[in-house]
Design a protein around this motif. Structure first.
Motif, mmCIF file in Angstrom:
data_model
loop_
_atom_site.group_PDB
_atom_site.id
_atom_site.type_symbol
_atom_site.label_atom_id
_atom_site.label_comp_id
_atom_site.label_asym_id
_atom_site.label_seq_id
_atom_site.Cartn_x
_atom_site.Cartn_y
_atom_site.Cartn_z
ATOM 1 N N VAL A 1 0.847 -1.169 0.000
ATOM 2 C CA VAL A 1 0.000 0.000 0.000
ATOM 3 C C VAL A 1 0.895 1.235 0.000
ATOM 4 N N THR A 2 0.737 2.064 -0.987
ATOM 5 C CA THR A 2 1.556 3.270 -1.053
ATOM 6 C C THR A 2 0.841 4.397 -0.319
ATOM 7 N N PRO A 3 1.576 5.178 0.441
ATOM 8 C CA PRO A 3 0.937 6.302 1.136
ATOM 9 C C PRO A 3 0.523 7.370 0.128
ATOM 10 N N PRO A 4 -0.449 8.183 0.501
ATOM 11 C CA PRO A 4 -0.869 9.239 -0.425
ATOM 12 C C PRO A 4 0.249 10.265 -0.599
ATOM 13 N N PRO A 5 0.314 10.914 -1.740
ATOM 14 C CA PRO A 5 1.376 11.903 -1.953
ATOM 15 C C PRO A 5 1.205 13.086 -1.017
ATOM 16 N N ARG A 6 2.326 13.671 -0.637
ATOM 17 C CA ARG A 6 2.295 14.825 0.261
ATOM 18 C C ARG A 6 1.784 16.035 -0.476
ATOM 19 N N GLU A 7 0.987 16.808 0.240
ATOM 20 C CA GLU A 7 0.483 18.032 -0.364
ATOM 21 C C GLU A 7 1.589 19.078 -0.380
#
Length: 79
Positions: free
Chosen positions: A23-29
Motif C-alpha cells: 500500500v503506497t501512502p498518499p502523496p504529500r500536499e
C-alpha cells in the motif's frame, strides 16, 4: 515444580524486518505560499521574542559598575 512451557512464535519478529507493504501512502500536499509565509512569520515572531527578552533581561542580570552606587553603599556601612 512443574513448569508450564508455552510455545511462543518468535518468527513474527524476524518477519517484521522483511515485511514490505504493498500500500503506497498518499502523496504529500505541496505547501502553498501563504502557508510558507505563515510559518516563517511565526518563526520570526518567536525569534524576535527571544531576542527581545534577552536584550531586556541582560541589564537586570549585569552587576552594577556605577561608582556613585558603590560610594553610597560604603557610606551606609561606615556609619
Amino acid at each position: 515444580m512443574f513448569r508450564r512451557r508455552e510455545s511462543v512464535p518468535f518468527s513474527f519478529v524476524a518477519e517484521a524486518d522483511r515485511f514490505r507493504s504493498n500500500v503506497t501512502p498518499p502523496p504529500r500536499e505541496r505547501t502553498s505560499v501563504s502557508q510558507l509565509a505563515d510559518r516563517s512569520l511565526i518563526g520570526l515572531t518567536v525569534v524576535a521574542g527571544l531576542v527581545g527578552s534577552l536584550i531586556l533581561g541582560l541589564p537586570a542580570l549585569s552587576i552594577a559598575q556605577d561608582p556613585s552606587h558603590s560610594q553610597q553603599t560604603e557610606a551606609a556601612h561606615g556609619r
